[in-house]
Design an enzyme around this catalytic site. Structure first.
Site, PDB file in Angstrom:
ATOM      1  N   PHE A 138       0.859  -1.191   0.000  1.00 43.59           N
ATOM      2  CA  PHE A 138       0.000   0.000   0.000  1.00 43.59           C
ATOM      3  C   PHE A 138       0.888   1.230   0.000  1.00 43.59           C
ATOM      4  O   PHE A 138       1.733   1.389   0.878  1.00 43.59           O
ATOM      5  CB  PHE A 138      -0.933   0.027   1.223  1.00 43.59           C
ATOM      6  CG  PHE A 138      -1.895   1.175   1.162  1.00 43.59           C
ATOM      7  CD1 PHE A 138      -3.089   1.061   0.458  1.00 43.59           C
ATOM      8  CD2 PHE A 138      -1.607   2.385   1.781  1.00 43.59           C
ATOM      9  CE1 PHE A 138      -3.973   2.147   0.373  1.00 43.59           C
ATOM     10  CE2 PHE A 138      -2.482   3.463   1.698  1.00 43.59           C
ATOM     11  CZ  PHE A 138      -3.664   3.340   0.999  1.00 43.59           C
ATOM     12  N   ASP A 223       9.316   2.607   1.608  1.00 42.59           N
ATOM     13  CA  ASP A 223       8.169   3.364   2.108  1.00 42.59           C
ATOM     14  C   ASP A 223       8.068   3.106   3.610  1.00 42.59           C
ATOM     15  O   ASP A 223       7.603   2.060   4.049  1.00 42.59           O
ATOM     16  CB  ASP A 223       6.907   2.900   1.365  1.00 42.59           C
ATOM     17  CG  ASP A 223       5.639   3.594   1.852  1.00 42.59           C
ATOM     18  OD1 ASP A 223       5.658   4.158   2.955  1.00 42.59           O
ATOM     19  OD2 ASP A 223       4.632   3.560   1.113  1.00 42.59           O
ATOM     20  N   LYS A 252       2.902   9.899   8.466  1.00 37.93           N
ATOM     21  CA  LYS A 252       2.176   9.502   9.694  1.00 37.93           C
ATOM     22  C   LYS A 252       2.700  10.067  11.015  1.00 37.93           C
ATOM     23  O   LYS A 252       2.348  11.160  11.398  1.00 37.93           O
ATOM     24  CB  LYS A 252       2.098   7.977   9.733  1.00 37.93           C
ATOM     25  CG  LYS A 252       1.181   7.441   8.617  1.00 37.93           C
ATOM     26  CD  LYS A 252       0.643   6.105   8.926  1.00 37.93           C
ATOM     27  CE  LYS A 252      -0.227   5.517   7.845  1.00 37.93           C
ATOM     28  NZ  LYS A 252      -1.655   5.716   8.049  1.00 37.93           N
TER      29      LYS A 252
HETATM   30  C1  LIG Z   1       2.956   2.318   3.824  1.00 38.58           C
HETATM   31  C2  LIG Z   1       2.047   3.464   3.492  1.00 38.58           C
HETATM   32  N1  LIG Z   1       2.394   4.283   2.491  1.00 38.58           N
HETATM   33  C3  LIG Z   1       1.626   5.333   2.156  1.00 38.58           C
HETATM   34  C4  LIG Z   1       0.456   5.598   2.822  1.00 38.58           C
HETATM   35  C5  LIG Z   1      -0.379   6.783   2.435  1.00 38.58           C
HETATM   36  O1  LIG Z   1      -0.276   7.764   3.404  1.00 38.58           O
HETATM   37  P1  LIG Z   1      -1.320   8.982   3.472  1.00 38.58           P
HETATM   38  O2  LIG Z   1      -2.642   8.404   3.880  1.00 38.58           O
HETATM   39  O3  LIG Z   1      -0.740   9.922   4.478  1.00 38.58           O
HETATM   40  O4  LIG Z   1      -1.381   9.572   2.111  1.00 38.58           O
HETATM   41  C6  LIG Z   1       0.055   4.772   3.869  1.00 38.58           C
HETATM   42  C7  LIG Z   1      -1.209   5.019   4.583  1.00 38.58           C
HETATM   43  O5  LIG Z   1      -1.739   4.191   5.284  1.00 38.58           O
HETATM   44  C8  LIG Z   1       0.881   3.670   4.221  1.00 38.58           C
HETATM   45  O6  LIG Z   1       0.545   2.837   5.204  1.00 38.58           O
END
Ligand SMILES: Cc1ncc(COP(=O)(O)O)c(C=O)c1O
Length: 397
Positions: A138, A223, A252
């Site tokens: 994700f 990520d 986050k």
């Molecule tokens: C691993 C990862 N990358 C990217 C995102 C996207 O982040 P945002 O909701 O701040 O756009 C998330 C959100 O849960 C995530 O868990």
């Protein structure tokens, strides 16, 4: 106002993109939150891995108040002191030499994808734009991050997706090597998959991916949006595996609850972002960066990582006790306070049961419960949740 009245208004005016639980939260302190009717909840969701220091950490609140009275926003046309401070801290405590600030995880990944393509064009010419990602990953909801996300359910209805992404299974280095072509420029992955069900890399997997990327001149993007900022018991999850990426994204928990995103890179790679190539109006805003400086200092200096490791060991042990007792619990897995519990039956109904009993919990799919509490959670608070789960599960048996 009561929960019900507020929920009615919420449903009348807000876009219906979220399947929200029937509660309005109005206040938070440490690991607790309260709803509009004064009911108290123990929080094992922490804003999905955002409130790592608990709700309204006093040092973060103080930093926000101080900064709010000084300067809220200017523009990246100018240098901004809190942005410089946060950049210095992040580069000091990671592999990276440079930081680009933005506002969310998805935006950080968009920046990473753009930088990977730009670097590749600068060094290897056009048509080298492909990125290999993992199934069950994700990376966000905007168009490039969505295309990078290895789960069909998020793609449906938004096609055509941005081209250039290929997906291979986690822990399969051969499949990754097989997916590389002359047009591949990078690999993107979460060191531990979060939304996809708390999936851990096998021993040696990340090292093998690192070697493969170096051998084939591909950039490696980690990520760390969800697993960074101490969530796994180290500041950054990649530190557990002895490998470093070329580009990394964070968001986050980075500013203790204030919106922020960051893309970090090695100097040689970062050089491809020259003036005018990328930007964000609010990126590196004084308020979010001041909060970030406070949050990072607390994480590094106030025993947060140590507490995360201690509470993690206790949590995993207590969940394993439940697993011994209930055959429908298939697996308990995780690192630090990113913990998943997989069931052979649906588990989502436990979310409402927990809510009734005063606990916030979350499922990443119908069958995986995810526990991402604030990193300041104590063994006593964990035991209270375990007792509630025990009661819920015994009614299922
Ligand atoms: C691993 C990862 N990358 C990217 C995102 C996207 O982040 P945002 O909701 O701040 O756009 C998330 C959100 O849960 C995530 O868990």
């Amino acid at each position: 106002m009561k929960n019900d009245e507020l929920i009615e208004s919420s449903q009348a005016v807000l876009a219906q993109t979220y399947g929200r639980l029937p509660v309005v939260l109005v206040k938070g302190q440490g690991c607790k939150v309260w709803d509009a009717e004064g009911k108290e909840y123990l929080d094992f969701v922490a804003g999905i891995g955002v409130c790592n220091l608990g709700h309204c950490h006093p040092k973060v609140v103080q930093a926000i108040c101080d900064q709010a009275g000084k300067l809220l926003h200017v523009s990246n046309l100018y240098h901004i002191e809190p942005q410089i401070q946060l950049g210095r801290l992040l580069t000091k405590h990671s592999f990276a030499d440079r930081v680009f600030f933005c506002n969310s995880g998805t935006e950080a990944n968009e920046a990473a994808i753009k930088l990977a393509r730009k670097y590749s064009q600068d060094h290897f010419g056009p048509n080298r734009y492909g990125i290999i990602s993992l199934l069950k990953s994700f990376h966000g909801r905007t168009m490039a991050s969505l295309a990078a996300t290895g789960q069909d359910k998020f793609h449906k209805g938004f096609e055509p997706l941005m081209p250039g992404f290929k997906f291979v299974p986690l822990n399969d280095v051969e499949a990754m090597e097989g997916a590389i072509t002359d047009s591949t420029c990078a690999v993107i992955l979460e060191p531990i998959q979060a939304e996809g069900g708390v999936n851990l890399p096998a021993e040696g997997y990340l090292e093998a991916v690192r070697k493969l990327c170096s051998r084939r001149n591909l950039l490696l993007i980690f990520d760390e949006v969800q697993v960074g900022m101490g969530r796994t018991g180290k500041l950054l999850a990649y530190e557990h595996y002895g490998v470093a990426p070329d580009i990394m994204t964070m968001a986050k928990g980075l500013a203790g609850g204030v919106p922020i995103g960051a893309m970090l890179a090695r100097e040689e790679v970062a050089k491809s972002f020259t003036p005018g190539t990328h930007a964000a109006t609010f990126g590196g805003n004084p308020l979010s960066c001041a909060a970030g400086v406070a949050a990072l200092r607390v994480t590094l200096e106030d025993g947060i990582l140590e507490n995360c490791q201690r509470s993690s060991a206790h949590f995993l042990r207590r969940l394993s006790d439940l697993q011994q007792k209930y055959p429908f619990i298939q697996e308990v897995r995780g690192k630090g306070l990113m913990i998943g519990m997989e069931f052979s039956r649906e588990a989502k109904s436990a979310v409402n049961e927990c809510l009734k009993r005063g606990f916030l919990i979350n499922c990443t799919s119908d069958t995986v419960m995810r526990f991402v509490p604030p990193l300041i959670i104590t063994p006593g608070e964990i035991d209270r949740l375990i007792a509630a789960l025990d009661e819920i599960f015994s009614a299922w048996s």
